[in-house]
Design a protein around this motif. Structure first.
Motif, PDB file in Angstrom:
ATOM      1  N   GLU A 204       0.866  -1.172   0.000  1.00  0.00           N
ATOM      2  CA  GLU A 204       0.000   0.000   0.000  1.00  0.00           C
ATOM      3  C   GLU A 204       0.906   1.227   0.000  1.00  0.00           C
ATOM      4  OE1 GLU A 204      -2.781   2.273   3.316  1.00  0.00           O
ATOM      5  OE2 GLU A 204      -2.278   0.170   3.583  1.00  0.00           O
ATOM      6  N   ILE A 205       0.756   2.094  -0.989  1.00  0.00           N
ATOM      7  CA  ILE A 205       1.602   3.276  -1.119  1.00  0.00           C
ATOM      8  C   ILE A 205       0.914   4.469  -0.472  1.00  0.00           C
ATOM      9  CG2 ILE A 205       2.795   4.823  -2.712  1.00  0.00           C
ATOM     10  CD1 ILE A 205       3.876   1.941  -2.753  1.00  0.00           C
ATOM     11  N   GLU A 206       1.606   5.089   0.496  1.00  0.00           N
ATOM     12  CA  GLU A 206       1.042   6.240   1.196  1.00  0.00           C
ATOM     13  C   GLU A 206       2.041   7.398   1.212  1.00  0.00           C
ATOM     14  OE1 GLU A 206      -2.000   6.457   1.735  1.00  0.00           O
ATOM     15  OE2 GLU A 206      -2.778   4.423   1.983  1.00  0.00           O
ATOM     16  N   ASN A 207       1.613   8.509   1.760  1.00  0.00           N
ATOM     17  CA  ASN A 207       2.267   9.808   1.595  1.00  0.00           C
ATOM     18  C   ASN A 207       3.183  10.143   2.774  1.00  0.00           C
ATOM     19  OD1 ASN A 207       2.879  12.486   1.010  1.00  0.00           O
ATOM     20  ND2 ASN A 207       0.753  13.189   1.017  1.00  0.00           N
ATOM     21  N   HIS A 208       4.490  10.287   2.478  1.00  0.00           N
ATOM     22  CA  HIS A 208       5.465  10.679   3.503  1.00  0.00           C
ATOM     23  C   HIS A 208       5.989  12.099   3.258  1.00  0.00           C
ATOM     24  CE1 HIS A 208       7.954  10.018   6.908  1.00  0.00           C
ATOM     25  NE2 HIS A 208       9.086   9.758   6.283  1.00  0.00           N
ATOM     26  N   GLY A 209       5.205  12.855   2.516  1.00  0.00           N
ATOM     27  CA  GLY A 209       5.500  14.274   2.387  1.00  0.00           C
ATOM     28  C   GLY A 209       6.338  14.649   1.182  1.00  0.00           C
ATOM     29  N   THR A 210       6.401  15.940   0.955  1.00  0.00           N
ATOM     30  CA  THR A 210       7.107  16.496  -0.189  1.00  0.00           C
ATOM     31  C   THR A 210       8.573  16.762   0.128  1.00  0.00           C
ATOM     32  OG1 THR A 210       5.021  17.532  -0.871  1.00  0.00           O
ATOM     33  CG2 THR A 210       7.043  18.374  -1.883  1.00  0.00           C
ATOM     34  N   GLU A 211       8.825  17.333   1.300  1.00  0.00           N
ATOM     35  CA  GLU A 211      10.205  17.671   1.693  1.00  0.00           C
ATOM     36  C   GLU A 211      10.627  17.003   2.998  1.00  0.00           C
ATOM     37  OE1 GLU A 211      10.704  21.930   1.634  1.00  0.00           O
ATOM     38  OE2 GLU A 211       9.530  22.134  -0.206  1.00  0.00           O
ATOM     39  N   HIS A 212       9.803  16.064   3.498  1.00  0.00           N
ATOM     40  CA  HIS A 212      10.120  15.327   4.729  1.00  0.00           C
ATOM     41  C   HIS A 212      10.283  16.271   5.922  1.00  0.00           C
ATOM     42  CE1 HIS A 212      12.370  12.603   7.510  1.00  0.00           C
ATOM     43  NE2 HIS A 212      11.526  11.730   6.992  1.00  0.00           N
ATOM     44  N   ARG A 213       9.247  17.075   6.151  1.00  0.00           N
ATOM     45  CA  ARG A 213       9.307  18.040   7.246  1.00  0.00           C
ATOM     46  C   ARG A 213       8.277  17.704   8.325  1.00  0.00           C
ATOM     47  NH1 ARG A 213       9.189  23.892   4.507  1.00  0.00           N
ATOM     48  NH2 ARG A 213       9.851  24.519   6.596  1.00  0.00           N
ATOM     49  N   PRO A 214       8.610  17.951   9.591  1.00  0.00           N
ATOM     50  CA  PRO A 214       7.598  17.856  10.646  1.00  0.00           C
ATOM     51  C   PRO A 214       6.434  18.787  10.325  1.00  0.00           C
ATOM     52  CG  PRO A 214       9.795  18.157  11.581  1.00  0.00           C
ATOM     53  CD  PRO A 214       9.919  18.378  10.107  1.00  0.00           C
ATOM     54  N   LEU A 215       5.233  18.411  10.740  1.00  0.00           N
ATOM     55  CA  LEU A 215       4.039  19.163  10.353  1.00  0.00           C
ATOM     56  C   LEU A 215       3.671  20.158  11.457  1.00  0.00           C
ATOM     57  CD1 LEU A 215       2.684  18.726   7.606  1.00  0.00           C
ATOM     58  CD2 LEU A 215       0.781  17.695   8.808  1.00  0.00           C
ATOM     59  N   SER A 216       4.106  21.404  11.225  1.00  0.00           N
ATOM     60  CA  SER A 216       3.927  22.485  12.192  1.00  0.00           C
ATOM     61  C   SER A 216       3.353  23.688  11.466  1.00  0.00           C
ATOM     62  CB  SER A 216       5.300  22.839  12.796  1.00  0.00           C
ATOM     63  OG  SER A 216       5.271  24.060  13.496  1.00  0.00           O
ATOM     64  N   VAL A 217       2.693  24.582  12.201  1.00  0.00           N
ATOM     65  CA  VAL A 217       2.314  25.874  11.614  1.00  0.00           C
ATOM     66  C   VAL A 217       3.206  26.985  12.147  1.00  0.00           C
ATOM     67  CG1 VAL A 217      -0.073  25.211  11.151  1.00  0.00           C
ATOM     68  CG2 VAL A 217       0.509  26.275  13.361  1.00  0.00           C
TER      69      VAL A 217
ATOM     70  N   GLY B 116       6.958  26.368  12.397  1.00  0.00           N
ATOM     71  CA  GLY B 116       8.358  26.080  12.106  1.00  0.00           C
ATOM     72  C   GLY B 116       9.097  25.335  13.197  1.00  0.00           C
ATOM     73  N   LYS B 117       8.391  24.612  14.053  1.00  0.00           N
ATOM     74  CA  LYS B 117       9.054  23.894  15.141  1.00  0.00           C
ATOM     75  C   LYS B 117       9.960  22.793  14.600  1.00  0.00           C
ATOM     76  CE  LYS B 117       7.692  23.653  19.205  1.00  0.00           C
ATOM     77  NZ  LYS B 117       7.107  23.470  20.554  1.00  0.00           N
ATOM     78  N   LEU B 118      10.996  22.479  15.352  1.00  0.00           N
ATOM     79  CA  LEU B 118      11.965  21.468  14.954  1.00  0.00           C
ATOM     80  C   LEU B 118      11.673  20.138  15.629  1.00  0.00           C
ATOM     81  CD1 LEU B 118      13.606  24.232  14.473  1.00  0.00           C
ATOM     82  CD2 LEU B 118      15.622  22.766  14.610  1.00  0.00           C
ATOM     83  N   ALA B 119      12.054  19.053  14.936  1.00  0.00           N
ATOM     84  CA  ALA B 119      12.055  17.714  15.522  1.00  0.00           C
ATOM     85  C   ALA B 119      13.292  16.990  14.995  1.00  0.00           C
ATOM     86  CB  ALA B 119      10.790  16.951  15.152  1.00  0.00           C
TER      87      ALA B 119
ATOM     88  N   SER C 151       4.141  12.498   8.566  1.00  0.00           N
ATOM     89  CA  SER C 151       5.116  13.580   8.369  1.00  0.00           C
ATOM     90  C   SER C 151       6.542  13.074   8.564  1.00  0.00           C
ATOM     91  CB  SER C 151       4.848  14.708   9.371  1.00  0.00           C
ATOM     92  OG  SER C 151       5.146  14.284  10.690  1.00  0.00           O
ATOM     93  N   GLY C 152       7.500  13.821   8.017  1.00  0.00           N
ATOM     94  CA  GLY C 152       8.887  13.583   8.378  1.00  0.00           C
ATOM     95  C   GLY C 152       9.051  13.736   9.879  1.00  0.00           C
ATOM     96  N   THR C 153       9.652  12.748  10.534  1.00  0.00           N
ATOM     97  CA  THR C 153       9.836  12.642  11.989  1.00  0.00           C
ATOM     98  C   THR C 153       8.585  12.211  12.737  1.00  0.00           C
ATOM     99  OG1 THR C 153       9.275  14.904  12.732  1.00  0.00           O
ATOM    100  CG2 THR C 153      11.533  14.533  11.904  1.00  0.00           C
ATOM    101  N   ALA C 154       7.415  12.185  12.072  1.00  0.00           N
ATOM    102  CA  ALA C 154       6.133  11.815  12.696  1.00  0.00           C
ATOM    103  C   ALA C 154       5.709  12.784  13.791  1.00  0.00           C
ATOM    104  CB  ALA C 154       6.173  10.376  13.237  1.00  0.00           C
ATOM    105  N   PHE C 155       6.212  14.025  13.730  1.00  0.00           N
ATOM    106  CA  PHE C 155       5.817  15.063  14.689  1.00  0.00           C
ATOM    107  C   PHE C 155       4.759  15.984  14.059  1.00  0.00           C
ATOM    108  CE2 PHE C 155       8.497  15.699  18.588  1.00  0.00           C
ATOM    109  CZ  PHE C 155       9.101  14.449  18.569  1.00  0.00           C
TER     110      PHE C 155
END
Length: 224
Positions: free
Chosen positions: A80-93, A95-98, A134-138
């Motif tokens: 099953e192919i699913e979405n791991h994002g465009t740039e592999h970034r944590p999903l924040s509004v 700019g938080k880091l993980a 998301s990248g990092t799953a955060f």
């Protein structure tokens, strides 16, 4: 909206299978870019040989580096192919880091991170992905809300299978072989130089001996 939560267990991120059956969902991330654009062929060929279904979370950068391999995987019904994002970034509004990776900075970037790769996956496979990781799953809770508005379900995990492909064989084996019923296992398929494949190959016969079977995420109802 100002987010107040940040992490892998934010409400709205699904971390388990909603079932009492003895099933486990194996999920493998392909991160791409400096997080690794390799292909763990040994791992994937074992899954094919043993006819073990799995869910593959693929990043846009990994597809760019492995176009023919991606098409082979997408054409195999085991995966099953699913979405791991465009740039592999944590999903924040905000700019938080993980793990040292800068998250998306605003709602516009959240949408780009999810939709651009979803559009590409739909174009390549003819099927729009159901799940996003998301990248990092955060995540923060505002980004979670945006994801839901876009129609995505967020797939976290309950068992850390290889800790970003840093575990050795025994650590991978110990993590996965002890997975309880309903687990979503997170591991990686983009680091052939690491020990993920060996650990998975050692753990799966043990789970089977205990009576477990393996499922894709899309075949199950998920819970927080």
């Amino acid at each position: 909206m100002i987010p107040t939560k940040w992490g892998e267990r934010v409400p709205g991120v699904k971390t388990r299978l909603h079932t009492k059956d003895k099933v486990v969902a194996l999920t493998f991330d392909a991160c791409g870019g400096k997080e690794g654009s390799g292909y763990d062929e040994k791992l994937i060929q074992y899954l094919i040989q043993e006819q073990i279904p799995a869910t593959l979370f693929i990043n846009a950068r990994w597809i760019a580096a492995n176009p023919s391999t991606f098409q082979d995987l997408a054409s195999n019904s085991l995966f099953e192919i699913e979405n791991h994002g465009t740039e592999h970034r944590p999903l924040s509004v905000a700019g938080k880091l993980a793990y040292g990776i800068a998250g998306t900075k605003n709602v516009k970037e959240v949408i780009h991170e999810m939709n651009d790769n979803a559009d590409q996956l739909e174009k390549l496979t003819g099927k729009r992905p159901l799940f996003f990781r998301s990248g990092t799953a955060f995540y923060d809770e505002v980004a979670v809300s945006v994801a839901h508005d876009l129609g995505f379900e967020l797939a976290g995990y309950s068992v850390l299978g290889d800790a970003g492909a840093t575990y050795n064989t025994e650590q991978v084996y110990n993590a996965i072989s002890k997975a309880p019923s309903g687990s979503i296992v997170l591991a990686h398929m983009n680091h052939p130089e690491k020990d993920t494949a060996e650990g998975v190959i050692k753990a799966i016969p043990q789970l089977r001996k205990l009576g477990y079977s393996f499922v894709q995420l899309a075949s199950m109802e998920l819970s927080d």
